[in-house]
Design a protein around this motif. Sequence first.
Motif, mmCIF file in Angstrom:
data_model
loop_
_atom_site.group_PDB
_atom_site.id
_atom_site.type_symbol
_atom_site.label_atom_id
_atom_site.label_comp_id
_atom_site.label_asym_id
_atom_site.label_seq_id
_atom_site.Cartn_x
_atom_site.Cartn_y
_atom_site.Cartn_z
ATOM 1 N N GLY A 252 61.321 51.761 -2.294
ATOM 2 C CA GLY A 252 61.814 50.627 -3.084
ATOM 3 C C GLY A 252 60.761 49.546 -3.207
ATOM 4 O O GLY A 252 59.894 49.405 -2.348
ATOM 5 N N ALA A 254 58.822 46.238 -2.936
ATOM 6 C CA ALA A 254 58.808 45.208 -1.898
ATOM 7 C C ALA A 254 57.426 44.585 -1.838
ATOM 8 O O ALA A 254 56.452 45.116 -2.383
ATOM 9 N N ARG A 262 58.428 42.802 5.691
ATOM 10 C CA ARG A 262 58.635 43.387 4.365
ATOM 11 C C ARG A 262 59.799 42.681 3.671
ATOM 12 O O ARG A 262 60.871 42.518 4.245
ATOM 13 N N PRO A 264 62.154 43.055 0.405
ATOM 14 C CA PRO A 264 62.548 43.876 -0.749
ATOM 15 C C PRO A 264 62.663 43.023 -2.010
ATOM 16 O O PRO A 264 63.097 41.874 -1.958
ATOM 17 N N ASP A 266 64.348 44.013 -5.004
ATOM 18 C CA ASP A 266 65.248 44.764 -5.873
ATOM 19 C C ASP A 266 65.516 43.993 -7.167
ATOM 20 O O ASP A 266 65.822 42.797 -7.140
ATOM 21 N N GLY A 297 68.713 46.168 -0.117
ATOM 22 C CA GLY A 297 67.700 45.226 -0.570
ATOM 23 C C GLY A 297 67.708 43.901 0.157
ATOM 24 O O GLY A 297 67.024 42.964 -0.251
#
Length: 360
Positions: A252, A254, A262, A264, A266, A297
């Motif tokens: 995904g 990121a 990290r 995300p 989304d 996410g």
Amino acid sequence: MAKVQLDQVRKVYPNGFVAVAGASFEVADGELLVLVGPSGCGKSTLLRMIAGLESISSGTLKIGERVVNEVAPKDRDIAMVFQSYALYPHMTVAENLAFGLKLRGHDKSAIATRVAEAAKTLELDALLDRKPAALSGGQRQRVALGRALVRQPQAFLLDEPLSNLDAKLRMSMRVEIARLHRQLGATMVYVTHDQIEAMTLGQRIVVLDKGEIQQIDTPMALYEKPANLFVATFLGSPAMNVLQGRLSAEDGLAVQLEDGSRVPLDGAKPPQAWIGRDIAVGVRPEHLRPAQHGEAGAFEAEVEVVEPVGSEVFVNLRLGRQPLIARFEPNVLPERGKPMSIAVAGERLHFFDAESGAAL
């Protein structure tokens, strides 16, 4: 009133310091344009060049259709409102308002008419016999505005006129200046370091940094589409969060921060060419929100400080070494020192070149 045009206007001091580097823009007839930036960015120097209080090293300055580079300040048909009010302490309000007109040789009846009109406009009628020492800060500022108003100049120049006032007075005087501008249809150039003043007053804003124009646009266009990281982080309160790291598409989309954390992204649509490269991701505090339980996410950040301000709550968070600030609804009061699940509004993110700061 008249338009003001600057074409590659520069100010270089004898020691070689460049205070203003090639400013080019036009203030339309009847427009309220704001010059904003941090201390030392060149905004007051630029205003003083328009006023004729600073010489122009190169470039062309026009007021109306007349080039005024070599025209004396008194002959430029402008009126300036200073940060320090600059009222004569031994004169009454009426005498302060009338003084500039007397110097220009206007007859007594014309002076009395203009002073009465300005006093009525600024609600100074009951204060005309007082001296500045008997006035509040807001009243003195209105007198300074009135002294410019009676001149009926081609352009008004205002140099941080509200910086000496308290927060409540600043708010009321902002409304006063905006009302006055609408009423007069006057050409105004307004200098401030306060981005709230700039956003609420300016029809357009010129953002300056280190003597260079960074971007010129309407307040909301600057807020929603900043040209670079400086504009993005300067406009907005609290300031935009900036995540510096590598854009990754593994597991995904990121941003991988330098400390290994990290975030995300989304729903975001970054330039595909930047995947796998260092990037700066900007996210406004209002575009961070509490995540739903088990929401895909989401990421966890530690709550450091909670600042309830009535209509909203500012939450200071930390993700590894990355500080974040979020703006939540007033019913969200997370516990300090505890982890909180956060989601990012991916469609509202801003992407910048990590090295140059330019928007992508």
